[in-house]
Design an enzyme around this catalytic site. Sequence first.
Site, PDB file in Angstrom:
ATOM      1  N   GLU A  16       0.842  -1.207   0.000  1.00 25.55           N
ATOM      2  CA  GLU A  16       0.000   0.000   0.000  1.00 25.55           C
ATOM      3  C   GLU A  16       0.878   1.259   0.000  1.00 25.55           C
ATOM      4  O   GLU A  16       0.565   2.250  -0.665  1.00 25.55           O
ATOM      5  CB  GLU A  16      -0.939  -0.036   1.204  1.00 25.55           C
ATOM      6  CG  GLU A  16      -2.018  -1.118   1.093  1.00 25.55           C
ATOM      7  CD  GLU A  16      -2.815  -1.272   2.371  1.00 25.55           C
ATOM      8  OE1 GLU A  16      -4.042  -1.025   2.319  1.00 25.55           O
ATOM      9  OE2 GLU A  16      -2.217  -1.612   3.416  1.00 25.55           O
TER      10      GLU A  16
ATOM     11  N   GLU B 139      -3.692  -9.533   3.720  1.00 26.96           N
ATOM     12  CA  GLU B 139      -4.349  -9.238   4.997  1.00 26.96           C
ATOM     13  C   GLU B 139      -5.462 -10.237   5.326  1.00 26.96           C
ATOM     14  O   GLU B 139      -5.710 -10.544   6.489  1.00 26.96           O
ATOM     15  CB  GLU B 139      -4.941  -7.818   4.960  1.00 26.96           C
ATOM     16  CG  GLU B 139      -3.930  -6.699   5.100  1.00 26.96           C
ATOM     17  CD  GLU B 139      -3.271  -6.304   3.806  1.00 26.96           C
ATOM     18  OE1 GLU B 139      -2.638  -5.232   3.766  1.00 26.96           O
ATOM     19  OE2 GLU B 139      -3.345  -7.070   2.813  1.00 26.96           O
TER      20      GLU B 139
HETATM   21  N1  T1G Z   1       4.550  -7.858  11.477  1.00 30.34           N
HETATM   22  C1  T1G Z   1       5.310  -8.285  12.506  1.00 30.34           C
HETATM   23  N2  T1G Z   1       6.226  -9.292  12.429  1.00 30.34           N
HETATM   24  C2  T1G Z   1       6.358  -9.880  11.241  1.00 30.34           C
HETATM   25  C3  T1G Z   1       5.595  -9.504  10.098  1.00 30.34           C
HETATM   26  C4  T1G Z   1       4.663  -8.425  10.252  1.00 30.34           C
HETATM   27  N3  T1G Z   1       3.916  -7.979   9.241  1.00 30.34           N
HETATM   28  N4  T1G Z   1       5.948 -10.292   9.067  1.00 30.34           N
HETATM   29  C5  T1G Z   1       6.906 -11.131   9.530  1.00 30.34           C
HETATM   30  N5  T1G Z   1       7.159 -10.883  10.831  1.00 30.34           N
HETATM   31  C6  T1G Z   1       8.150 -11.564  11.677  1.00 30.34           C
HETATM   32  C7  T1G Z   1       7.818 -13.022  11.938  1.00 30.34           C
HETATM   33  O1  T1G Z   1       6.974 -13.171  13.035  1.00 30.34           O
HETATM   34  C8  T1G Z   1       9.202 -13.611  12.205  1.00 30.34           C
HETATM   35  O2  T1G Z   1       9.552 -13.290  13.520  1.00 30.34           O
HETATM   36  C9  T1G Z   1      10.102 -12.818  11.265  1.00 30.34           C
HETATM   37  O3  T1G Z   1       9.377 -11.611  10.967  1.00 30.34           O
HETATM   38  C10 T1G Z   1      10.393 -13.523   9.968  1.00 30.34           C
HETATM   39  O4  T1G Z   1       9.161 -13.930   9.406  1.00 30.34           O
HETATM   40  C11 T1G Z   1      -2.672  -1.643   6.904  1.00 30.34           C
HETATM   41  C12 T1G Z   1      -2.966  -3.843   8.496  1.00 30.34           C
HETATM   42  C13 T1G Z   1       6.953 -11.671   4.985  1.00 30.34           C
HETATM   43  C14 T1G Z   1       6.427 -13.716   3.692  1.00 30.34           C
HETATM   44  O5  T1G Z   1       0.482 -10.473   6.164  1.00 30.34           O
HETATM   45  O6  T1G Z   1       3.774 -13.499   5.342  1.00 30.34           O
HETATM   46  O7  T1G Z   1      -0.302  -4.596   6.503  1.00 30.34           O
HETATM   47  O8  T1G Z   1       9.618 -15.577  14.458  1.00 30.34           O
HETATM   48  O9  T1G Z   1       9.559 -16.407   9.671  1.00 30.34           O
HETATM   49  O10 T1G Z   1       9.239 -17.228   6.023  1.00 30.34           O
HETATM   50  O11 T1G Z   1      -3.291  -3.036   5.200  1.00 30.34           O
HETATM   51  O12 T1G Z   1       6.536 -13.356   7.363  1.00 30.34           O
HETATM   52  O13 T1G Z   1      11.698 -14.489  13.674  1.00 30.34           O
HETATM   53  O14 T1G Z   1      10.486 -13.643  15.718  1.00 30.34           O
HETATM   54  O15 T1G Z   1       7.573 -15.555   8.356  1.00 30.34           O
HETATM   55  O16 T1G Z   1      10.763 -15.393   5.188  1.00 30.34           O
HETATM   56  C15 T1G Z   1       0.213  -7.761   6.127  1.00 30.34           C
HETATM   57  C16 T1G Z   1       3.086 -11.371   6.997  1.00 30.34           C
HETATM   58  C17 T1G Z   1       0.180  -7.231   7.528  1.00 30.34           C
HETATM   59  C18 T1G Z   1       2.813 -10.497   5.814  1.00 30.34           C
HETATM   60  C19 T1G Z   1       8.360 -13.665   5.306  1.00 30.34           C
HETATM   61  N6  T1G Z   1       1.447  -8.484   5.935  1.00 30.34           N
HETATM   62  N7  T1G Z   1       4.411 -11.969   6.909  1.00 30.34           N
HETATM   63  O17 T1G Z   1       8.296 -15.026   5.467  1.00 30.34           O
HETATM   64  O18 T1G Z   1       9.917 -15.263   7.465  1.00 30.34           O
HETATM   65  S1  T1G Z   1      -1.382  -6.467   7.845  1.00 30.34           S
HETATM   66  C20 T1G Z   1       1.472  -9.823   5.977  1.00 30.34           C
HETATM   67  C21 T1G Z   1       4.616 -13.034   6.079  1.00 30.34           C
HETATM   68  C22 T1G Z   1      -1.290  -4.957   7.050  1.00 30.34           C
HETATM   69  C23 T1G Z   1      -2.394  -2.939   6.242  1.00 30.34           C
HETATM   70  C24 T1G Z   1      -2.548  -4.138   7.103  1.00 30.34           C
HETATM   71  C25 T1G Z   1       5.973 -13.642   6.125  1.00 30.34           C
HETATM   72  C26 T1G Z   1       6.902 -13.128   5.014  1.00 30.34           C
HETATM   73  P1  T1G Z   1      10.373 -14.308  14.396  1.00 30.34           P
HETATM   74  P2  T1G Z   1       8.979 -15.404   8.755  1.00 30.34           P
HETATM   75  P3  T1G Z   1       9.619 -15.807   5.982  1.00 30.34           P
END
Ligand code: T1G
Length: 697
Positions: free
Chosen positions: A104, A125
């Site tokens: 975004e 999301e």
């Molecule tokens: N927020 C906080 N921590 C996150 C995070 C996030 N968005 N994404 C990953 N982490 C942490 C995760 O917990 C782990 O921590 C470390 O990073 C590595 O992640 C307004 C409201 C990006 C594809 O849904 O899908 O934006 O365990 O082990 O396999 O519209 O993480 O090491 O302590 O998964 O390489 C939307 C979520 C948010 C993406 C990477 N975003 N993340 O995968 O590593 S909502 C998502 C993923 C939003 C807006 C709305 C995956 C990844 P730790 P990992 P990976």
Amino acid sequence: MAIVETQSQGDVAIIRMDNPPVNALGHALRAGLEKAFLQAIGDAGVKAIVLTGTGKFFSAGADISEFRSEAKEPYLPQLIDKIEASVKPVVAAVNGTALGGGLELALGCHYRVAGRDVRQLGLPEIKLGIIPGAGGTQRLPRAIGVEAALQLITSGVFIDAAKGASQGLIDSLADGDVLAAAVLFARSRIGKPPRRIGESKIDKSQVPAQLFEKARAGIARHPSGPVAPKAAIDAVEAAATLPIAEGLARERQAFREAAASPYARALQYAFFAERRAANLPGIGPAVKQREVESIGIVGAGTMGTGITIAFLNGGYPVTVVESTPEALDKGVERIRDTLSANAKRGRITEAQAADRFAKLTPSLKLEDLGKADLVIEAVFENMALKKEVFEKLDAIAKPGAIIATNTSTLDVNQIAAVTKRPQDVVGLHFFSPANIMRLLEIVRAAKTGDDVMATSMAIAKRIGKVGVQAGVCDGFVGNRMLASYGGEVQAMLLEGAMPREIDGALEAWGMAMGPLAVSDLAGLDVGYRIRKERKLTGEAAQHARIADKIVEMGRLGQKTGAGFYRYDANRRRQVDPEIEALIRSEAEALQIKQRHIPPEEIVERSLLRLANEGAKILEEGIALRASDIDTMYLNGYGFPAWRGGPMWQADAMGLKKLADRIKAYEAKYGPRWKIAALIERLAAEDATFAALDAKKR
Ligand code: T1G
Ligand code: NAD
């Protein structure tokens, strides 16, 4: 260390996000971005701005861990509006993953230059039970069209940069240095009016008729539950029908509704639970993993072939050994057919299918596994046979090789004990179909080496599985709970609930597939073999009578066209009056008066047996965390992610009420409902499983 760095190249300001590990847009990063942008916009020497990330991440979106606390200014939507309003051209240099709020943010920039190797662009999301809340539902349709945007937002799938460019999301693809390409791009836009996506009009003639009606009709069994999918469709429809300001307001309202639902909290709990499962106490990064480059599989049946495909898909060369040429040919044929079917469905290319099949070596000689780094045994579920195979592997496998068993229930310590290298032995319990199911139960035997556990966890990630540790007991974690849940299901059959009613109630509640249909899919013979190994007595034997009779009628489930149900040529299940009659006659023979069991009771008894057994497993230390149990059930047993898992459900019910309900069933049905001491303790302390887990972190 600053999480936002600013540098300039002549009259171009470069703003870099550096908030490891994934540039999550937490409060500090948002505040840093706002400050940097206002500075650059206000600096007369700056004619254009480039925003970029660090390493493999542009930004993975909003910081999910902040969702449980009140959001603080600057809010992401307003920050993005400010960026879009800039009179100076702003270019996003998409150096890596850009998801959710991260994409975004890029959509708020006027142009997007992405590395051609970027693989993860999307608005996922919905997988967290929410919808894009920073303009994504309004800007993405304007960038790539309403239909394509709706598909991306309701599925949550990722696309790569090439696809993004073909859809109009990405303006330019860069080979090599993305930042340099973006600076050049930005420079070429200086002095020209920026293109703001938010100001572009949607060509309604391009919106297929009935698009939203069809989408609403298709979300009944959406993996994110009943709230977020509808909210997403409503928001994108607003983009197609309303001016952007009203559309953004509609998005914010729909976002809030979704975020407030219990399903969103369950899905976000599941997100972190899955990642926590990878942390094994006492096994940190200092534990050196073993080299695993080649795989050996023993047995090319239902599981051996699925496991082989999972490793071929992971890029590994695999040697598969069978006991007879017929069985080997059948297994190889199944592997080839599955790979080519995946190519036909466009999941992989023909070239990839051919390349993966070329990495397969079929064999009838166990000795051919002498060079494998990891050997996984998947022969019949029989202890004597498995011990025989492990004795041979002990002599054949090279020093340092990991020898694993895919047993569903058997004692891995006993299997390890027939070798001179018990530290190399581990249970790698895949789930059927093994090339699809994400769960890998990693069974740690008494002498399994820490390096073998660390290696197994890493391999799980490499082949796209979710690795979760389990200790050794009958059925480990998942199948031990399944046996308890399955036992209650058999009891309810005898009491008068028919297979269609039990599966119907649990599927309506959200289970991907009801327990009786699942056992037909896995093959009723697997359960039958396990029961015969166990020599059941008393109530357990009574509850197995129906399933045993069905197997003895030659009905093994889908693979024989009949089990608890009949299956047509397309494997669609049909109620079979013959089985319903069999159930009634068994109940009569046992003098059990049958009654109608309401769906709520079917669901409650199933969930409570799962939670009660789960608590006993935690007490015994067979599972590390309650959240591990939930991660297992979500990724291996078709438990709906938007319901969080059996232990999450127990907390949601409240452990006091849970304890009371279990005791009521114990009073009615006896010792199979004996309450776990852990539940009694936590209920008395007014505590939760989540709090118990938090203490262990
Ligand atoms: N927020 C906080 N921590 C996150 C995070 C996030 N968005 N994404 C990953 N982490 C942490 C995760 O917990 C782990 O921590 C470390 O990073 C590595 O992640 C307004 C409201 C990006 C594809 O849904 O899908 O934006 O365990 O082990 O396999 O519209 O993480 O090491 O302590 O998964 O390489 C939307 C979520 C948010 C993406 C990477 N975003 N993340 O995968 O590593 S909502 C998502 C993923 C939003 C807006 C709305 C995956 C990844 P730790 P990992 P990976
Ligand atoms: P299966 O009957 O489909 O396949 C077993 C294969 O092992 C057969 O092809 C057989 O020819 C082969 N085999 C037997 N002895 C052999 C030997 N000495 N050397 C080489 N091959 C030999 O059974 P399955 O369903 O694939 O189960 C295999 C194992 O996986 C069992 O331990 C089972 O409990 C476990 N498991 C099964 C499932 C499931 O849903 N089917 C799920 C998880 C784990």
